[in-house]
Design a protein around this motif. Structure first.
Motif, short mmCIF file in Angstrom:
data_model
loop_
_atom_site.label_atom_id
_atom_site.label_comp_id
_atom_site.label_asym_id
_atom_site.label_seq_id
_atom_site.Cartn_x
_atom_site.Cartn_y
_atom_site.Cartn_z
N THR A 114 17.14 -29.71 -36.80
CA THR A 114 17.80 -28.41 -36.77
C THR A 114 18.65 -28.18 -38.01
O THR A 114 19.15 -29.12 -38.62
CB THR A 114 18.70 -28.28 -35.53
N THR B 206 13.65 -26.23 -37.29
CA THR B 206 14.06 -24.85 -37.05
C THR B 206 15.52 -24.59 -37.39
O THR B 206 16.34 -25.50 -37.37
CB THR B 206 13.79 -24.44 -35.59
N PHE C 208 21.92 -25.47 -30.35
CA PHE C 208 20.59 -26.00 -30.03
C PHE C 208 20.57 -26.82 -28.74
O PHE C 208 19.74 -27.69 -28.56
CB PHE C 208 20.09 -26.88 -31.19
N ASN D 28 17.40 -21.20 -32.30
CA ASN D 28 17.21 -21.76 -30.97
C ASN D 28 16.61 -20.69 -30.07
O ASN D 28 17.08 -20.45 -28.98
CB ASN D 28 18.54 -22.25 -30.40
N VAL E 219 13.20 -32.84 -32.77
CA VAL E 219 13.73 -31.59 -33.28
C VAL E 219 14.63 -31.85 -34.49
O VAL E 219 15.52 -32.69 -34.43
CB VAL E 219 14.53 -30.84 -32.19
N CYS F 257 10.59 -20.35 -30.99
CA CYS F 257 10.27 -21.77 -30.81
C CYS F 257 9.28 -21.97 -29.67
O CYS F 257 8.46 -22.88 -29.71
CB CYS F 257 11.54 -22.57 -30.54
N CYS G 109 16.71 -35.95 -32.05
CA CYS G 109 17.21 -34.72 -32.70
C CYS G 109 17.97 -35.10 -33.95
O CYS G 109 18.72 -36.06 -33.96
CB CYS G 109 18.14 -33.96 -31.76
#
Length: 185
Positions: free
Chosen positions: A163, A134, A170, A137, A161, A106, A184
């Motif tokens: 995830t 992603t 994370f 992490n 982000v 990342c 997020c």
């Protein structure tokens, strides 16, 4: 780069999508997904691709004036679509997909996006944003996460982000996102 009215551009967005092997795992893990022969499970890569396709379509449908680019990353970060106001170029790169390899870094993806975004200075009314998608992490180096966060914060670049995994996995990315004013998911 195609020119657009500088006062009309509201967002400059660099999307970073994870192309590590973690993205080949099932999106909805269940007991049946543990079978190696289960070809019907939706992978994280498929979900991410669908998310980005819908995202691009909504930007276009709502006539949101933005400049958008795409970086794929695993152990290296690669610009797939340079920053451009042409959404179809971005969407075309999404649909081509990438071969899933090794692990995800990342740090390299965020740094590459940062470098691309700071090159753009002629859109005074725009917000610069990195959207990181992603399943890992992986931030390498103890100080790198805080240094990246500092750079993003100083340049007023927002890190959002998305995830795939447990929130506990994370924590550092979530913290970076919140410090920069990002969200997020």
């Amino acid at each position: 780069m195609v020119t657009v009215d500088q006062d009309q551009v509201k967002q400059i967005i660099m999307v970073c999508i994870d192309t590590s092997k973690r993205m080949s795992k099932p999106f909805y893990p269940s007991k049946s997904d543990k079978k190696k022969d289960d070809k019907n499970s939706i992978t994280r890569q498929f979900a991410a691709t669908q998310y980005l396709t819908i995202f691009a379509n909504r930007l276009y449908a709502h006539r949101i004036n933005c400049i958008i680019g795409l970086i794929s990353f695993n152990k290296e970060a690669t610009i797939e679509s340079p920053l451009s106001p042409l959404i179809y170029q971005f969407e075309e790169k999404i649909m081509n997909g990438s071969e899933l390899k090794s692990y995800s870094d990342c740090t390299k993806a965020i740094n590459k996006a940062y470098e691309e975004l700071i090159k753009i200075s002629d859109y005074p009314n725009s917000t610069k944003r990195i959207v990181l998608i992603t399943a890992g992490n992986d931030l390498y180096g103890a100080d790198e996460g805080s240094e990246i966060t500092r750079k993003l914060f100083e340049k007023k670049i927002i890190l959002d982000v998305v995830t795939f995994g447990s929130e506990n996995d994370f924590h550092e990315l979530i913290t970076m996102s919140h410090i920069t004013g990002g969200l997020c998911f």
